[in-house]
Design a protein around this motif. Structure first.
Motif, PDB file in Angstrom:
ATOM      1  N   LYS A 493       0.823  -1.211   0.000  1.00 31.09           N
ATOM      2  CA  LYS A 493       0.000   0.000   0.000  1.00 31.09           C
ATOM      3  C   LYS A 493       0.855   1.260   0.000  1.00 31.09           C
ATOM      4  N   SER A 494       1.935   1.198  -0.743  1.00 24.14           N
ATOM      5  CA  SER A 494       2.877   2.310  -0.849  1.00 24.14           C
ATOM      6  C   SER A 494       3.229   2.527  -2.311  1.00 24.14           C
ATOM      7  N   LEU A 495       3.896   3.636  -2.611  1.00 24.64           N
ATOM      8  CA  LEU A 495       4.331   3.870  -3.984  1.00 24.64           C
ATOM      9  C   LEU A 495       5.298   2.778  -4.424  1.00 24.64           C
ATOM     10  N   GLN A 496       5.132   2.343  -5.639  1.00 20.37           N
ATOM     11  CA  GLN A 496       6.002   1.309  -6.219  1.00 20.37           C
ATOM     12  C   GLN A 496       7.470   1.682  -6.085  1.00 20.37           C
ATOM     13  N   GLU A 497       7.781   2.952  -6.340  1.00 19.11           N
ATOM     14  CA  GLU A 497       9.177   3.396  -6.344  1.00 19.11           C
ATOM     15  C   GLU A 497       9.830   3.327  -4.969  1.00 19.11           C
ATOM     16  N   ARG A 498       9.031   3.236  -3.921  1.00 21.05           N
ATOM     17  CA  ARG A 498       9.576   3.142  -2.565  1.00 21.05           C
ATOM     18  C   ARG A 498       9.736   1.697  -2.103  1.00 21.05           C
ATOM     19  N   GLN A 499       9.241   0.746  -2.886  1.00 17.80           N
ATOM     20  CA  GLN A 499       9.255  -0.656  -2.484  1.00 17.80           C
ATOM     21  C   GLN A 499      10.125  -1.523  -3.387  1.00 17.80           C
ATOM     22  N   LEU A 500       9.975  -1.380  -4.699  1.00 19.44           N
ATOM     23  CA  LEU A 500      10.689  -2.242  -5.631  1.00 19.44           C
ATOM     24  C   LEU A 500      12.159  -1.850  -5.749  1.00 19.44           C
ATOM     25  N   ASN A 501      12.973  -2.830  -6.034  1.00 21.59           N
ATOM     26  CA  ASN A 501      14.359  -2.604  -6.414  1.00 21.59           C
ATOM     27  C   ASN A 501      14.450  -2.598  -7.940  1.00 21.59           C
ATOM     28  N   PHE A 502      15.440  -1.877  -8.467  1.00 21.54           N
ATOM     29  CA  PHE A 502      15.555  -1.767  -9.926  1.00 21.54           C
ATOM     30  C   PHE A 502      15.710  -3.126 -10.604  1.00 21.54           C
ATOM     31  N   SER A 503      16.196  -4.126  -9.877  1.00 17.52           N
ATOM     32  CA  SER A 503      16.473  -5.425 -10.489  1.00 17.52           C
ATOM     33  C   SER A 503      15.222  -6.069 -11.072  1.00 17.52           C
ATOM     34  N   GLU A 504      14.050  -5.801 -10.472  1.00 20.36           N
ATOM     35  CA  GLU A 504      12.816  -6.405 -10.993  1.00 20.36           C
ATOM     36  C   GLU A 504      12.488  -5.860 -12.382  1.00 20.36           C
ATOM     37  N   LEU A 505      12.742  -4.583 -12.611  1.00 15.83           N
ATOM     38  CA  LEU A 505      12.541  -4.021 -13.945  1.00 15.83           C
ATOM     39  C   LEU A 505      13.671  -4.444 -14.886  1.00 15.83           C
ATOM     40  N   TYR A 506      14.862  -4.573 -14.339  1.00 13.10           N
ATOM     41  CA  TYR A 506      16.007  -4.980 -15.162  1.00 13.10           C
ATOM     42  C   TYR A 506      15.815  -6.396 -15.712  1.00 13.10           C
ATOM     43  N   LEU A 507      15.187  -7.255 -14.933  1.00 14.81           N
ATOM     44  CA  LEU A 507      14.912  -8.606 -15.419  1.00 14.81           C
ATOM     45  C   LEU A 507      14.081  -8.572 -16.696  1.00 14.81           C
ATOM     46  N   GLU A 508      13.199  -7.592 -16.797  1.00 18.10           N
ATOM     47  CA  GLU A 508      12.331  -7.463 -17.974  1.00 18.10           C
ATOM     48  C   GLU A 508      13.011  -6.689 -19.105  1.00 18.10           C
ATOM     49  N   LEU A 509      13.678  -5.583 -18.749  1.00 16.57           N
ATOM     50  CA  LEU A 509      14.159  -4.643 -19.757  1.00 16.57           C
ATOM     51  C   LEU A 509      15.658  -4.704 -19.991  1.00 16.57           C
ATOM     52  N   GLY A 510      16.399  -5.334 -19.093  1.00 21.56           N
ATOM     53  CA  GLY A 510      17.836  -5.461 -19.262  1.00 21.56           C
ATOM     54  C   GLY A 510      18.536  -4.118 -19.356  1.00 21.56           C
ATOM     55  N   LYS A 511      19.552  -4.062 -20.211  1.00 23.73           N
ATOM     56  CA  LYS A 511      20.354  -2.835 -20.350  1.00 23.73           C
ATOM     57  C   LYS A 511      19.551  -1.676 -20.937  1.00 23.73           C
ATOM     58  N   GLY A 512      18.364  -1.980 -21.445  1.00 21.03           N
ATOM     59  CA  GLY A 512      17.515  -0.914 -21.981  1.00 21.03           C
ATOM     60  C   GLY A 512      16.783  -0.132 -20.906  1.00 21.03           C
ATOM     61  N   LEU A 513      16.844  -0.599 -19.650  1.00 19.35           N
ATOM     62  CA  LEU A 513      16.092   0.054 -18.581  1.00 19.35           C
ATOM     63  C   LEU A 513      16.478   1.516 -18.415  1.00 19.35           C
ATOM     64  N   ILE A 514      17.755   1.776 -18.185  1.00 20.84           N
ATOM     65  CA  ILE A 514      18.169   3.149 -17.902  1.00 20.84           C
ATOM     66  C   ILE A 514      17.996   4.060 -19.109  1.00 20.84           C
ATOM     67  N   PRO A 515      18.377   3.640 -20.327  1.00 19.11           N
ATOM     68  CA  PRO A 515      18.071   4.487 -21.488  1.00 19.11           C
ATOM     69  C   PRO A 515      16.581   4.792 -21.631  1.00 19.11           C
ATOM     70  N   SER A 516      15.718   3.804 -21.324  1.00 29.57           N
ATOM     71  CA  SER A 516      14.271   4.031 -21.406  1.00 29.57           C
ATOM     72  C   SER A 516      13.829   5.096 -20.403  1.00 29.57           C
ATOM     73  N   LEU A 517      14.376   5.019 -19.191  1.00 23.04           N
ATOM     74  CA  LEU A 517      14.038   6.025 -18.184  1.00 23.04           C
ATOM     75  C   LEU A 517      14.552   7.401 -18.590  1.00 23.04           C
ATOM     76  N   LEU A 518      15.757   7.448 -19.114  1.00 19.45           N
ATOM     77  CA  LEU A 518      16.314   8.728 -19.563  1.00 19.45           C
ATOM     78  C   LEU A 518      15.477   9.339 -20.683  1.00 19.45           C
ATOM     79  N   ASP A 519      14.945   8.500 -21.556  1.00 17.05           N
ATOM     80  CA  ASP A 519      14.107   8.991 -22.654  1.00 17.05           C
ATOM     81  C   ASP A 519      12.716   9.407 -22.189  1.00 17.05           C
ATOM     82  N   SER A 520      12.252   8.833 -21.079  1.00 16.11           N
ATOM     83  CA  SER A 520      10.848   8.995 -20.689  1.00 16.11           C
ATOM     84  C   SER A 520      10.607  10.049 -19.610  1.00 16.11           C
ATOM     85  N   LEU A 521      11.607  10.325 -18.790  1.00 17.17           N
ATOM     86  CA  LEU A 521      11.404  11.207 -17.647  1.00 17.17           C
ATOM     87  C   LEU A 521      11.916  12.617 -17.938  1.00 17.17           C
ATOM     88  N   ASP A 522      11.051  13.591 -17.770  1.00 20.21           N
ATOM     89  CA  ASP A 522      11.373  14.999 -18.026  1.00 20.21           C
ATOM     90  C   ASP A 522      11.530  15.716 -16.686  1.00 20.21           C
TER      91      ASP A 522
END
Length: 533
Positions: A493-522
């Motif tokens: 019952k908390s924000l996802q960003e305060r609970q998950l570790n980056f590794s769970e997204l990395y398992l899905e997106l791999g090395k594309g995770l950080i470039p995707s975030l850089l492209d998406s966050l303003d």
């Protein structure tokens, strides 16, 4: 990633102080320098350039070169280290604790915000250079806050005894953690990359500072990130004059106390984030970080036998500045003394305590940085987005407290009207006539009329709740599906960003995770991001 957003204030996860700051409430303007709008950076650059001691650049770069010794760095980071020598180069800073394997997901968002802001400033102000900086909180001593991270809903924890600054801790026992992490991650290609990253960072480096520097450099080095460790004797020497004013004149204690009182005058709803102490420094040695306190002219290090006269403590400060560790009040000033910094990027809690500090900076004649709320994001898979659509939900609904969320949706999808507002309004009109009648005949009946009105309203509330409860039972399957999707995206019952570790997204997106975030966050979006992949 597809990007959507909702205003921060509509999420329900940000304090009134931060929401008012984002709205640029006029009463808050004395507590910050300039609001971080693109056009305001020109004046911030001029002010910092005039205020920053140019001699500090050489000390800064020399210290950073020593800190990076033996570490492979990217061409971009190398160029940024060199650029820090130039008068037209400025930094954007974020800071964070040395959380195990980065800790919560928002650690990445802080650094992404920082890198993206330097890119945008480079575009807007091409005559200047801008360097993203991550300040490692190596001197923090709260081991219990940093010794774990969550993975697949489980707490992965580093169990050991610890005292003193966490950056000095050896990495003993992290081989056991590595085994736990390896078993939990599985054997996909991305999982193997994560295992290698953990192993190289924590099993091939001798202390937590070195491990964290390696990890963050591996994740962000190609984007030019520069990592600073403030636990550095040459950098601490630059802090000595300011530490003197803190320890012996108590200037920050006076100024921050005044600012807290002034903030409370603006709104009683503003909660004090941190309180200053008479002395805002710890005494630091290996295995030791304890407060310095003064009593009767004697300066003592708490929980030790160490005592100093005023003269002895001054001599200790000049001879061993590395032994003086700033607390949460003094550390921001340290950062701005040694860096040609324009902006600090942090979360809501961090900006709340920075807003207590401006008068203290003014008294110390140090330029106060612009304060930018870091990017926040909720990351949703395509499958989760389809579930939300099938349930006829909006993502904004999921930010509501669970009971409020379910009640709201049950009212919307029910085939009967559960809202008794018309009945309550009718009841109020009836009692209005009874009040008028009592006032004209016998005013002693007013109390009885009021009691009866309260009783009948409570009765209607009870009926409404029973009807709502009955509809929840009837629509049980939909309630379960709505609850499940909210629990997926808001774990504990908390924000996802305060609970998950980056590794769970990395398992899905791999090395594309950080470039995707850089492209998406303003960094200038001013809203909470919803990212779909």
């Amino acid at each position: 990633m597809e990007v959507d957003c909702i205003p921060f204030k509509e999420t329900g996860y940000f304090s009134k102080l931060i929401c008012d700051y984002l709205d640029q409430r006029k009463d808050l303007q004395p507590f910050y320098n300039r609001f971080p709008l693109p056009e305001n950076f020109a004046e911030q650059i001029k002010e910092k350039e005039a205020n920053y001691a140019s001699a500090h650049r050489a000390t800064l770069v020399q210290s950073l070169r020593k800190q990076y010794k033996g570490i492979t760095i990217s061409e971009h980071t190398e160029a940024n280290l060199t650029a820090l020598n130039a008068k037209n180069t400025f930094t954007v800073v974020t800071g964070h604790q040395l959380n195990l394997f980065t800790g919560p997901l928002y650690f990445l968002y802080k650094i992404v915000s920082t890198i993206n802001l330097t890119k945008e400033l480079g575009r807007l102000y091409p005559d200047h250079q801008f360097v993203p900086v991550y300040w490692m909180a190596t001197e923090d001593h709260d081991f219990d806050e940093i010794n774990y991270f969550n993975l697949n809903g489980k707490k992965v924890q580093w169990n050991r005894s610890a005292s003193g600054a966490v950056g000095m801790l050896d990495t003993k026992g992290l081989d056991v953690v590595f085994e736990t992490v390896s078993a939990e991650l599985g054997k996909t290609g991305n999982a193997e990359s994560l295992k290698a990253l953990f192993k190289q960072a924590y099993l091939e480096h001798s202390n937590l500072t070195e491990a964290t520097r390696y990890l963050v450099n591996e994740l962000f080095g190609e984007h030019g990130l520069v990592i600073v460790d403030g636990d550095d004797i040459a950098l601490k020497r630059l802090l000595v004059p300011y530490a003197e004013k803190d320890i012996f004149e108590q200037i920050p204690f006076q100024k921050v106390t005044e600012s807290i009182g002034a903030l409370e005058q603006v709104s009683p709803d503003y909660k004090v984030q941190v309180n200053p102490r008479e002395i805002n420094y710890f005494y630091l040695k290996e295995g030791l970080r304890e407060r310095i306190v003064e009593e009767g002219g004697t300066y003592q290090v708490l929980n030790t036998d160490l005592k100093f006269s005023e003269q002895e403590l001054r001599e200790e400060l000049y001879a061993h500045p590395e032994r003086f560790s700033p607390n949460v009040i003094a550390r921001p000033l340290y950062q701005e003394v040694i860096l040609p910094n324009l902006t600090y990027i942090g979360g809501g809690g961090e900006l709340a305590y920075w807003l207590e500090l401006k008068s203290y900076f003014n008294a110390m004649d140090i330029t106060f940085p612009m304060l930018l709320l870091r990017n926040s994001a909720l990351v949703i898979t395509e499958k989760q987005a389809e579930k939300i659509e099938r349930l006829n939900l909006k993502v904004a609904h999921l930010f509501l407290k669970q009971n409020t969320f379910i009640n709201k949706k049950i009212r919307e999808i029910s085939n009967i009207d559960i809202d008794f507002s018309p009945q309550k309004k009718y009841l109020e009109e009836q009692f209005k006539h009874l009040y008028e009648l009592a006032a004209e005949t016998d005013k002693s009946f007013l109390g009885a009329v009021k009691a009866q009105e309260v009783k009948q309203k409570k009765g209607l509330d009870a009926l409404e709740k029973r009807l709502l409860k009955a509809q929840k039972r009837k629509l049980k399957d939909q309630v379960i599906r709505m609850t499940d999707i909210q629990n997926e995206l808001f774990p504990n019952k908390s924000l996802q960003e305060r609970q998950l570790n980056f590794s769970e997204l990395y398992l899905e997106l791999g090395k594309g995770l950080i470039p995707s975030l850089l492209d998406s966050l303003d960094p200038f979006s001013g809203a909470f991001s919803i990212l779909k992949y």
